[in-house]
Design a protein around this motif. Sequence first.
Motif, PDB file in Angstrom:
ATOM      1  N   GLY A 143       0.812  -1.217   0.000  1.00 16.81           N
ATOM      2  CA  GLY A 143       0.000   0.000   0.000  1.00 16.81           C
ATOM      3  C   GLY A 143       0.842   1.261   0.000  1.00 16.81           C
ATOM      4  N   GLU A 144       1.891   1.262   0.811  1.00 15.28           N
ATOM      5  CA  GLU A 144       2.764   2.446   0.864  1.00 15.28           C
ATOM      6  C   GLU A 144       3.450   2.679  -0.472  1.00 15.28           C
ATOM      7  OE1 GLU A 144       7.010   3.976   2.310  1.00 15.28           O
ATOM      8  OE2 GLU A 144       6.429   2.172   1.225  1.00 15.28           O
ATOM      9  N   ALA A 145       3.849   1.596  -1.139  1.00 17.50           N
ATOM     10  CA  ALA A 145       4.500   1.732  -2.446  1.00 17.50           C
ATOM     11  C   ALA A 145       3.563   2.327  -3.484  1.00 17.50           C
ATOM     12  CB  ALA A 145       5.014   0.370  -2.917  1.00 17.50           C
ATOM     13  N   LEU A 146       2.254   2.150  -3.278  1.00 18.39           N
ATOM     14  CA  LEU A 146       1.254   2.685  -4.208  1.00 18.39           C
ATOM     15  C   LEU A 146       0.698   4.030  -3.742  1.00 18.39           C
ATOM     16  CD1 LEU A 146      -0.666  -0.644  -4.934  1.00 18.39           C
ATOM     17  CD2 LEU A 146       1.057   0.467  -6.368  1.00 18.39           C
ATOM     18  N   GLY A 147       1.318   4.623  -2.708  1.00 14.77           N
ATOM     19  CA  GLY A 147       0.879   5.922  -2.225  1.00 14.77           C
ATOM     20  C   GLY A 147      -0.224   5.874  -1.198  1.00 14.77           C
ATOM     21  N   LEU A 148      -0.492   4.684  -0.643  1.00 14.74           N
ATOM     22  CA  LEU A 148      -1.542   4.523   0.371  1.00 14.74           C
ATOM     23  C   LEU A 148      -0.914   4.100   1.693  1.00 14.74           C
ATOM     24  CD1 LEU A 148      -4.208   2.653  -1.788  1.00 14.74           C
ATOM     25  CD2 LEU A 148      -4.232   5.060  -1.121  1.00 14.74           C
ATOM     26  N   GLY A 149       0.017   4.925   2.194  1.00 13.10           N
ATOM     27  CA  GLY A 149       0.704   4.590   3.427  1.00 13.10           C
ATOM     28  C   GLY A 149      -0.184   4.771   4.648  1.00 13.10           C
ATOM     29  N   PHE A 150      -0.127   3.805   5.561  1.00 12.61           N
ATOM     30  CA  PHE A 150      -0.846   3.877   6.835  1.00 12.61           C
ATOM     31  C   PHE A 150       0.178   3.787   7.962  1.00 12.61           C
ATOM     32  CE2 PHE A 150      -4.156   2.636   3.948  1.00 12.61           C
ATOM     33  CZ  PHE A 150      -5.307   3.226   4.443  1.00 12.61           C
ATOM     34  N   ALA A 151       0.027   4.649   8.956  1.00 14.02           N
ATOM     35  CA  ALA A 151       0.960   4.660  10.078  1.00 14.02           C
ATOM     36  C   ALA A 151       0.790   3.403  10.927  1.00 14.02           C
ATOM     37  CB  ALA A 151       0.745   5.904  10.935  1.00 14.02           C
ATOM     38  N   GLN A 162      -5.891  -9.940  17.387  1.00 12.68           N
ATOM     39  CA  GLN A 162      -6.323  -9.703  16.015  1.00 12.68           C
ATOM     40  C   GLN A 162      -7.715  -9.068  15.961  1.00 12.68           C
ATOM     41  OE1 GLN A 162      -4.457  -9.916  13.348  1.00 12.68           O
ATOM     42  NE2 GLN A 162      -2.721 -10.655  14.547  1.00 12.68           N
ATOM     43  N   CYS A 163      -8.583  -9.452  16.879  1.00 10.57           N
ATOM     44  CA  CYS A 163      -9.908  -8.818  16.938  1.00 10.57           C
ATOM     45  C   CYS A 163      -9.783  -7.345  17.317  1.00 10.57           C
ATOM     46  CB  CYS A 163     -10.799  -9.549  17.935  1.00 10.57           C
ATOM     47  SG  CYS A 163     -11.438 -11.135  17.341  1.00 10.57           S
ATOM     48  N   ARG A 164      -8.862  -7.024  18.207  1.00  9.93           N
ATOM     49  CA  ARG A 164      -8.677  -5.623  18.592  1.00  9.93           C
ATOM     50  C   ARG A 164      -8.204  -4.792  17.408  1.00  9.93           C
ATOM     51  NH1 ARG A 164      -4.888  -6.170  22.125  1.00  9.93           N
ATOM     52  NH2 ARG A 164      -3.085  -5.272  21.065  1.00  9.93           N
ATOM     53  N   TRP A 165      -7.173  -5.279  16.716  1.00 14.29           N
ATOM     54  CA  TRP A 165      -6.651  -4.534  15.561  1.00 14.29           C
ATOM     55  C   TRP A 165      -7.708  -4.425  14.465  1.00 14.29           C
ATOM     56  CZ3 TRP A 165      -1.379  -7.525  15.391  1.00 14.29           C
ATOM     57  CH2 TRP A 165      -0.566  -7.047  16.419  1.00 14.29           C
ATOM     58  N   SER A 166      -8.453  -5.517  14.265  1.00 14.27           N
ATOM     59  CA  SER A 166      -9.476  -5.518  13.232  1.00 14.27           C
ATOM     60  C   SER A 166     -10.579  -4.512  13.557  1.00 14.27           C
ATOM     61  CB  SER A 166     -10.059  -6.932  13.093  1.00 14.27           C
ATOM     62  OG  SER A 166     -10.980  -7.005  12.036  1.00 14.27           O
ATOM     63  N   VAL A 223     -13.347   0.712  12.617  1.00 12.81           N
ATOM     64  CA  VAL A 223     -13.888   1.980  13.113  1.00 12.81           C
ATOM     65  C   VAL A 223     -13.207   3.175  12.468  1.00 12.81           C
ATOM     66  CG1 VAL A 223     -14.069   3.448  15.178  1.00 12.81           C
ATOM     67  CG2 VAL A 223     -14.706   1.033  15.291  1.00 12.81           C
ATOM     68  N   THR A 224     -11.891   3.087  12.275  1.00 17.48           N
ATOM     69  CA  THR A 224     -11.141   4.255  11.809  1.00 17.48           C
ATOM     70  C   THR A 224     -11.071   4.368  10.284  1.00 17.48           C
ATOM     71  OG1 THR A 224      -9.079   2.986  12.054  1.00 17.48           O
ATOM     72  CG2 THR A 224      -9.744   4.387  13.897  1.00 17.48           C
ATOM     73  N   PHE A 225     -11.037   3.232   9.573  1.00 18.94           N
ATOM     74  CA  PHE A 225     -10.975   3.256   8.108  1.00 18.94           C
ATOM     75  C   PHE A 225     -11.944   2.220   7.539  1.00 18.94           C
ATOM     76  CE2 PHE A 225      -6.770   4.858   9.351  1.00 18.94           C
ATOM     77  CZ  PHE A 225      -6.688   6.013   8.582  1.00 18.94           C
ATOM     78  N   PRO A 226     -13.257   2.416   7.727  1.00 22.17           N
ATOM     79  CA  PRO A 226     -14.219   1.395   7.289  1.00 22.17           C
ATOM     80  C   PRO A 226     -14.165   1.110   5.794  1.00 22.17           C
ATOM     81  CG  PRO A 226     -15.336   3.450   7.868  1.00 22.17           C
ATOM     82  CD  PRO A 226     -13.915   3.571   8.341  1.00 22.17           C
ATOM     83  N   GLY A 227     -13.886   2.131   4.989  1.00 19.39           N
ATOM     84  CA  GLY A 227     -13.835   1.916   3.556  1.00 19.39           C
ATOM     85  C   GLY A 227     -12.701   1.012   3.122  1.00 19.39           C
ATOM     86  N   PHE A 228     -11.566   1.091   3.819  1.00 17.33           N
ATOM     87  CA  PHE A 228     -10.443   0.209   3.515  1.00 17.33           C
ATOM     88  C   PHE A 228     -10.604  -1.146   4.191  1.00 17.33           C
ATOM     89  CE2 PHE A 228      -8.520   4.349   2.628  1.00 17.33           C
ATOM     90  CZ  PHE A 228      -7.880   4.083   1.437  1.00 17.33           C
TER      91      PHE A 228
END
Length: 383
Positions: A192-200, A265-269, A274-279
């Motif tokens: 994703g970062e290589a395609l310009g969609l970097g997430f922290a 994994q449930c926590r991260w998911s 919540v923060t990026f529902p579209g992704f």
Amino acid sequence: MDMAQALALASGALVATNLASILVAGKRLKPAGAPPPDIRKKPPVSVVVPVRGIENFSAETLERAFRLTWPSYELLFCVAHGSDPIVAEIERTAAAHPDVEARILIGDDRVSANPKLNNCVKGWQAARHDWVILADSNVLMPPDYIQHLMAGWRRNSGVVCSTPLGSRPEGFWAEVECMFLNTQQARWQYAGEALGLGFAQGKSMLWYKPMLDANGGIQALNAEIAEDAASTKLVNRLGLQVHLVSSPFEQPLGRRSGQEIWSRQCRWSRLRRVTFPGFFAPEILLGVLPPLALALAAALFSGAALLPATLLVLAAIYLPEAALALAKGWRLSLLSLPAMIVRDLLMPAIWLRAWLSGTIDWRGNTMTIGTSTCELKEAPAGS
């Protein structure tokens, strides 16, 4: 085009997307242990480490933090409660390295429902240098840790991060965690970062302090329950980008239980949902199950044998993934293939739970993560 052909094409498209992500990430990533790019300027750096309790590899991760090769850096260890047993461990390690400037900061600043961010506030405020790294306590820092992060900074960077790279698993469930962290999550994040969609990613985050202070300071990261999600949105809002280090840093795992993997994994998911529902929504298409189900349906409609279709999809998904791990020097063992399969069997259930439930556990803290509000119920000190 009949139904069998449509299903086969859909399966092939998912397999091709999976392969493309591996190729893009493979090109972007350097092998584990590769030296960082050379840089001329080496300004002093503050490393803020939020800590709580004794972890599997606390002694080693602390020792590594005191052995960085950067010319000038300070370590700021942030602890919510002075009775925490990690305090004595930090003091022992610091006493063995009197040449490294280190401080222990104790206090509980409630600026959000995120306990880690609350713990970092005092470290951010006490940092003496313009460049600040927020580093999780379970990151196994290589000697050139700071140089990797500083070398990742570009003219349009807002923050530089590293995903955790799972290593030293003990037992099968820790192998599953490696397969979640490495060839699944790290691979997709670098692609994703290589395609310009970097997430922290909150494991290691390099900030230019004057920039963040001019835009609300560390308190601005409480805009989301996850500080890395808030970081991503803040950086993007400023017209900047999230960049990743050339090679991710290790997180030694030790022993893990199935319940621990499920909870984490449930926590991260849930946080991603919540923060990026579209992704987050398309994550249901990841893993082997969607292309395998489509391929088997295509075989049924066409009257073809099921076993060859199954083996073809399994090979097309897992062989490139194993090749990526081998090429980059990541964890790969006889248990890796079964661990990949178990991971992919868990992923749909984890994805579904992220939509249905907002209550999760974070190191003994009960966190309710809603789409509009988030709450934290902390465990008693010392638990």
